[in-house]
Scaffold this active site. Structure first.
Site, PDB file in Angstrom:
ATOM      1  N   HIS A  95       0.775   0.761 -11.726  1.00 38.89           N
ATOM      2  CA  HIS A  95       0.092  -0.265 -10.943  1.00 38.89           C
ATOM      3  C   HIS A  95      -0.651   0.347  -9.755  1.00 38.89           C
ATOM      4  CE1 HIS A  95      -0.490  -4.364  -9.437  1.00 38.89           C
ATOM      5  NE2 HIS A  95      -0.122  -3.930  -8.247  1.00 38.89           N
ATOM      6  N   ASP A 138       6.477  -4.785  -0.802  1.00 37.82           N
ATOM      7  CA  ASP A 138       5.277  -5.556  -1.141  1.00 37.82           C
ATOM      8  C   ASP A 138       4.478  -5.805   0.129  1.00 37.82           C
ATOM      9  OD1 ASP A 138       3.386  -7.377  -2.153  1.00 37.82           O
ATOM     10  OD2 ASP A 138       4.806  -8.076  -3.655  1.00 37.82           O
TER      11      ASP A 138
END
Length: 440
Positions: A349, A254
């Protein structure tokens, strides 16, 4: 949790500061683009109050001619060797943070301004003392007794509601407008908005918690906490490679493809441009979107590894885009498999958050995990404390989130956006320590 691409050849995890001389006009005085990153500490309102913190003070005029508070500013306390950027944007990111929003008490605009001025005056002075001396030296019996400041950094943002309530609505940039509703939203009003954002980060959770409690105690009854959320990342001490991109609680890397201050496009991506007029106080500043994103972890981990990778569009093992060789590879959205299907699925995504899908939208993301255990109904309260820094949320966060909605992002089935807010963080002039005395 969205991605924004960097230019090929730039290292998303590199440190450093922008080249000197990249200056802009702000509030009638020379303000460097480095101003936003020039020191670390607390932001404030000049006219609502500004002060010197650790030898650094700043102000950018909202406009001339008002006696009651016509300017906004931010002040950054020097915070260790990385005084070239504020704590919220520091590299490496601190292991622990707490982000909270407070509402300033008062009914009339003059009362709101007075309360905000007093709170920010106190926070400015205390932020410097906390770093230079440590909380235990400032507050007898503090929980952080025996602990170093641990790279403690304090940053304050301004909510649009504060400008409205303080009688400064004409100085509220359109960039600071409320975010639209999104398909993944399941917002709890109590976890949204706020007059001021307090962002405290450090390498030790006791230091963070103690500093937050102390700053709120010093603010007294002039503010009330609207919402708060603690966040964390992996500790550099335990990481096999402390330079590697951290992972969130879904197990995904992330923070890949994040713009950094060394990159040529950092200014246009992250720093706002308001060179003239009533909005000049935010010229060279940055807007931050804060989202509380709960993860449906039971549902997520019920998927096979390949299914999870298809949702994100990246390999779990090393973060490489599907079809790529390494994490830093640019996702090949045109690649097809032997059956003619996209290698990176249509609802992945990564695909929907890419600049190709968002008209080039980019933002600097700082994500932290949160884990509050289980509620009384047995529901896991864990997820991502997401902050996105950008020049304009309308062409940054909103553009990306809209693309995720319109493309039916596969990740939306496993997350819920439960809290939301947007704040303005004004720039810091290179100098101006004498300004505080004039204002106060």
């Amino acid at each position: 949790m969205s991605e924004t691409a960097r230019e090929p050849g730039n290292d998303a995890r590199s440190g450093g500061s922008p080249e000197p001389g990249n200056e802009v006009r702000g509030g009638g005085r020379r303000v460097s683009r480095r101003g936003l990153l020039s020191a670390a500490g607390a932001a404030g309102l000049t006219g609502l109050g500004a002060g010197a913190v650790g030898g650094y003070a700043s102000a950018a005029a909202l406009g001339a001619g008002t006696d009651e508070g016509s300017a906004l500013a931010s002040v950054r306390a020097r915070s260790g060797p990385e005084a070239g950027r504020p704590p919220a944007l520091r590299v490496p990111t601190p292991a622990h943070v707490q982000v909270l929003a407070v509402d300033v008490r008062g009914e009339e605009a003059a009362d709101v301004r007075a309360s905000a001025r007093e709170v920010l005056d106190v926070w400015h002075g205390e932020a410097a003392a906390l770093h230079e001396r440590g909380l235990a030296a400032v507050d007898e019996g503090a929980p952080s007794e025996g602990l170093r400041p641990a790279s403690l950094g304090v940053t304050v943002g301004l909510g649009g509601s504060l400008l409205d309530r303080a009688g400064l609505a004409d100085r509220r940039p359109p960039h600071l407008e409320d975010l639209p509703e999104f398909g993944a939203d399941d917002l709890e009003p109590a976890w949204c908005g706020g007059d001021l954002m307090l962002h405290v980060g450090a390498e030790d959770p006791v230091v963070v918690s103690s500093a937050v409690e102390y700053l709120l105690r010093r603010a007294g009854d002039r503010v009330r906490v609207r919402w708060a959320l603690p966040g964390f990342q992996r500790s550099p001490v335990t990481a096999e490679d402390h330079t590697a991109t951290p992972r969130n609680l879904m197990g995904s890397v992330d923070g890949t493809v994040n713009p950094e201050p060394t990159e040529p496009l950092f200014d246009s991506q992250v720093l706002a441009a308001h060179p003239e007029g009533a909005l000049a106080w935010m010229d060279g500043g940055s807007y931050v979107v804060v989202r509380r994103i709960r993860m449906l972890l039971d549902d997520w981990f019920a998927l096979e590894t390949g299914e999870r990778e298809a949702v994100i569009g990246r390999r779990l093992s090393d973060g490489a885009p599907l079809g790529g060789e390494g994490e830093d590879d640019r996702p090949d959205l045109a690649a097809r498999d032997d059956d003619g299907e996209p290698v990176i699925p249509r609802r992945a995504h990564v695909r929907l958050a890419s600049p190709e899908s968002t008209l080039g939208a980019r933002m600097l993301r700082r994500g932290f995990n949160f884990d509050l255990g289980w509620d009384t109904g047995g529901r896991r309260q864990a997820g991502l404390l997401f902050t996105a820094w950008q020049a304009d949320p309308r062409s940054g966060f909103t553009a990306v989130q809209t693309s995720l909605d319109e493309g039916a992002d596969a990740l939306n089935e496993f997350i819920r956006h439960e809290g939301s807010a947007v704040f303005a963080v004004p720039p810091v002039p290179e100098s101006g320590s004498g300004l505080a005395g004039t204002l106060l």
